[in-house]
Motif scaffolding. Structure first.
Motif, mmCIF file in Angstrom:
data_model
loop_
_atom_site.group_PDB
_atom_site.id
_atom_site.type_symbol
_atom_site.label_atom_id
_atom_site.label_comp_id
_atom_site.label_asym_id
_atom_site.label_seq_id
_atom_site.Cartn_x
_atom_site.Cartn_y
_atom_site.Cartn_z
ATOM 1 N N UNK A 1 -5.276 8.885 -1.745
ATOM 2 C CA UNK A 1 -5.962 8.807 -0.461
ATOM 3 C C UNK A 1 -5.956 7.354 0.013
ATOM 4 N N UNK A 2 -5.544 7.159 1.256
ATOM 5 C CA UNK A 2 -5.531 5.829 1.861
ATOM 6 C C UNK A 2 -6.315 5.874 3.162
ATOM 7 N N UNK A 3 -7.345 5.041 3.255
ATOM 8 C CA UNK A 3 -8.115 4.893 4.495
ATOM 9 C C UNK A 3 -7.737 3.550 5.086
ATOM 10 N N UNK A 4 -6.974 3.591 6.203
ATOM 11 C CA UNK A 4 -6.411 2.357 6.770
ATOM 12 C C UNK A 4 -6.610 2.368 8.277
ATOM 13 N N UNK A 5 -7.341 1.358 8.773
ATOM 14 C CA UNK A 5 -7.597 1.223 10.211
ATOM 15 C C UNK A 5 -8.187 2.495 10.806
ATOM 16 N N UNK B 1 -9.376 -1.229 4.814
ATOM 17 C CA UNK B 1 -9.929 0.037 4.326
ATOM 18 C C UNK B 1 -9.950 0.071 2.816
ATOM 19 N N UNK B 2 -9.452 1.160 2.262
ATOM 20 C CA UNK B 2 -9.431 1.295 0.804
ATOM 21 C C UNK B 2 -8.403 2.345 0.396
ATOM 22 N N UNK B 3 -8.041 2.309 -0.869
ATOM 23 C CA UNK B 3 -7.198 3.351 -1.446
ATOM 24 C C UNK B 3 -7.946 3.964 -2.630
ATOM 25 N N UNK B 4 -7.838 5.287 -2.754
ATOM 26 C CA UNK B 4 -8.524 6.033 -3.798
ATOM 27 C C UNK B 4 -7.541 7.039 -4.385
ATOM 28 N N UNK C 1 0.831 -1.200 0.000
ATOM 29 C CA UNK C 1 0.000 0.000 0.000
ATOM 30 C C UNK C 1 0.865 1.249 0.000
ATOM 31 N N UNK C 2 1.942 1.212 0.769
ATOM 32 C CA UNK C 2 2.851 2.357 0.810
ATOM 33 C C UNK C 2 3.460 2.620 -0.562
ATOM 34 N N UNK C 3 3.868 1.554 -1.242
ATOM 35 C CA UNK C 3 4.452 1.717 -2.573
ATOM 36 C C UNK C 3 3.427 2.252 -3.571
ATOM 37 N N UNK D 1 -19.521 -0.079 3.953
ATOM 38 C CA UNK D 1 -18.573 -0.574 4.945
ATOM 39 C C UNK D 1 -17.962 0.546 5.779
ATOM 40 N N UNK D 2 -17.929 1.783 5.212
ATOM 41 C CA UNK D 2 -17.212 2.864 5.892
ATOM 42 C C UNK D 2 -18.034 4.152 6.043
ATOM 43 N N UNK D 3 -19.140 4.276 5.325
ATOM 44 C CA UNK D 3 -19.885 5.538 5.319
ATOM 45 C C UNK D 3 -21.313 5.326 5.808
ATOM 46 N N UNK D 4 -21.857 6.369 6.457
ATOM 47 C CA UNK D 4 -23.253 6.362 6.842
ATOM 48 C C UNK D 4 -24.140 6.696 5.654
ATOM 49 N N UNK D 5 -25.442 6.647 5.871
ATOM 50 C CA UNK D 5 -26.386 6.877 4.779
ATOM 51 C C UNK D 5 -26.266 8.289 4.210
ATOM 52 N N UNK D 6 -26.147 9.281 5.091
ATOM 53 C CA UNK D 6 -26.035 10.659 4.609
ATOM 54 C C UNK D 6 -24.758 10.851 3.794
ATOM 55 N N UNK D 7 -23.664 10.321 4.304
ATOM 56 C CA UNK D 7 -22.387 10.471 3.590
ATOM 57 C C UNK D 7 -22.416 9.722 2.265
ATOM 58 N N UNK D 8 -23.059 8.548 2.263
ATOM 59 C CA UNK D 8 -23.174 7.791 1.018
ATOM 60 C C UNK D 8 -23.988 8.562 -0.015
ATOM 61 N N UNK D 9 -25.050 9.243 0.440
ATOM 62 C CA UNK D 9 -25.857 10.046 -0.483
ATOM 63 C C UNK D 9 -25.040 11.201 -1.058
ATOM 64 N N UNK D 10 -24.229 11.838 -0.207
ATOM 65 C CA UNK D 10 -23.372 12.906 -0.704
ATOM 66 C C UNK D 10 -22.359 12.372 -1.707
#
Length: 318
Positions: free
Chosen positions: A100-104, A76-79, A57-59, A208-217
């Motif tokens: 962007x890396x979302x990790x732990x 998490x995920x990488x974007x 992931x770092x690389x 897996x990581x976002x609430x309903x409001x955030x997912x809608x956004x």
């Protein structure tokens, strides 16, 4: 950050508090933290390994050449996104990369060149008017990057309208400007199209990581990115239409010039034949010994020219 922070750490914020608090001293990464990092500085790879980020992931985050994409990871995920390059002296269509890396539960963002969208978000956080969580932060980053793209497309669209309405500039100058615009839009399309796909994949796993409001956004920003792509496609079609129009103008101008040259050549062809015939310097030419022969010959040529002119006009050659 203070002087004690590593050179690669541009900013760090703790979203476990409301409003978010800037981390003024280096701290071990914890869930709810955001670290904005300069990926070209030394020591970053080692720091990420010590923070528990796996080496692959770092690389991926520090790779030199990337395209927009989304990958789900074990924790998490990488974007990877692309944003408009608003650095002074740079071309906006040379889009800058934001990884962007979302990790732990920790959000890491990596950049090499300054990104205006991130700067605006940091200013809002400093004024206690920014995102309230890492998830909200990510949505805000995507929204700000879309805003910069829309601003750039508005400028390109205004230039296109100006080219369409320009009736005073030369065709070659307009074609040159059109080619530059076409090249800019192709560069944008190269990154915007996979970026839309990356956002769609993020939304498909967002539960897996976002609430309903955030997912809608997120869905709203995905729709915005899709609309930007459609606008780019429309502008590219408009470029082809305008290019064909300019080429048609050039072809019509060439045809008109060729037509008039052919008319002039047709009128003077018999006159040129007679002048060539009477210009030969051999014995037996009529009028050689006549004092007014030259003027009589000129009168005959004039009469022939007038007759040809009237004949071509009667036959509606113009």
């Amino acid at each position: 950050m203070t002087a004690q922070a590593p050179d690669f750490m541009i900013a760090a914020w703790d979203f476990n508090q409301t409003p978010a608090v800037a981390l003024t001293e280096p701290q071990p990464p914890q869930a709810g933290h955001w670290y904005h990092l300069h990926r070209a500085e030394r020591g970053l790879a080692e720091w990420l390994l010590n923070a528990g980020v796996p080496e692959p992931l770092s690389e991926a985050m520090l790779a030199e050449d990337t395209r927009p994409r989304f990958e789900r990871t074990h924790s998490g995920f990488m974007l990877i996104l692309r944003g408009v390059n608003l650095t002074e002296g740079s071309r906006p269509e040379d889009m800058v990369s934001l990884r962007i890396l979302f990790h732990d539960g920790v959000l890491y963002s990596f950049r090499k060149r300054a990104i205006k969208s991130i700067s605006l978000i940091r200013e809002r956080l400093a004024q206690h008017d920014g995102p309230i969580s890492n998830q909200d932060l990510l949505v805000t980053i995507i929204a700000e990057m879309n805003n910069r793209l829309e601003e750039l497309l508005d400028q390109i669209e205004a230039q296109m309208e100006q080219l369409e309405d320009d009736n005073t500039g030369s065709t070659s100058a307009r074609q040159s400007q059109l080619t530059k615009l076409h090249r800019r839009m192709l560069r944008l399309t190269r990154f915007v199209r996979p970026q839309v796909t990356a956002l769609e994949r993020l939304i498909s796993d967002a539960d897996k990581w976002f609430g309903e409001d955030e997912k809608q956004w997120l869905q709203n920003e995905r729709d915005t990115a899709h609309r930007i792509l459609e606008q780019l496609d429309m502008l590219l079609e408009q470029v082809w239409m305008l290019r064909e129009h300019l080429q048609q103008e050039v072809a019509e101008k060439m045809n008109r010039n060729t037509y008039w040259l052919s008319m002039i050549a047709g009128i003077f062809l018999p006159v040129s034949f007679l002048t060539g015939l009477f210009g030969i310097n051999i014995g037996g030419m009529p009028g050689v010994d006549h004092a007014d022969a030259f003027w009589i010959f000129c009168g005959i040529l004039a009469v022939i020219t007038v007759i040809e002119f009237l004949l071509l006009r009667r036959l509606r050659f113009w």
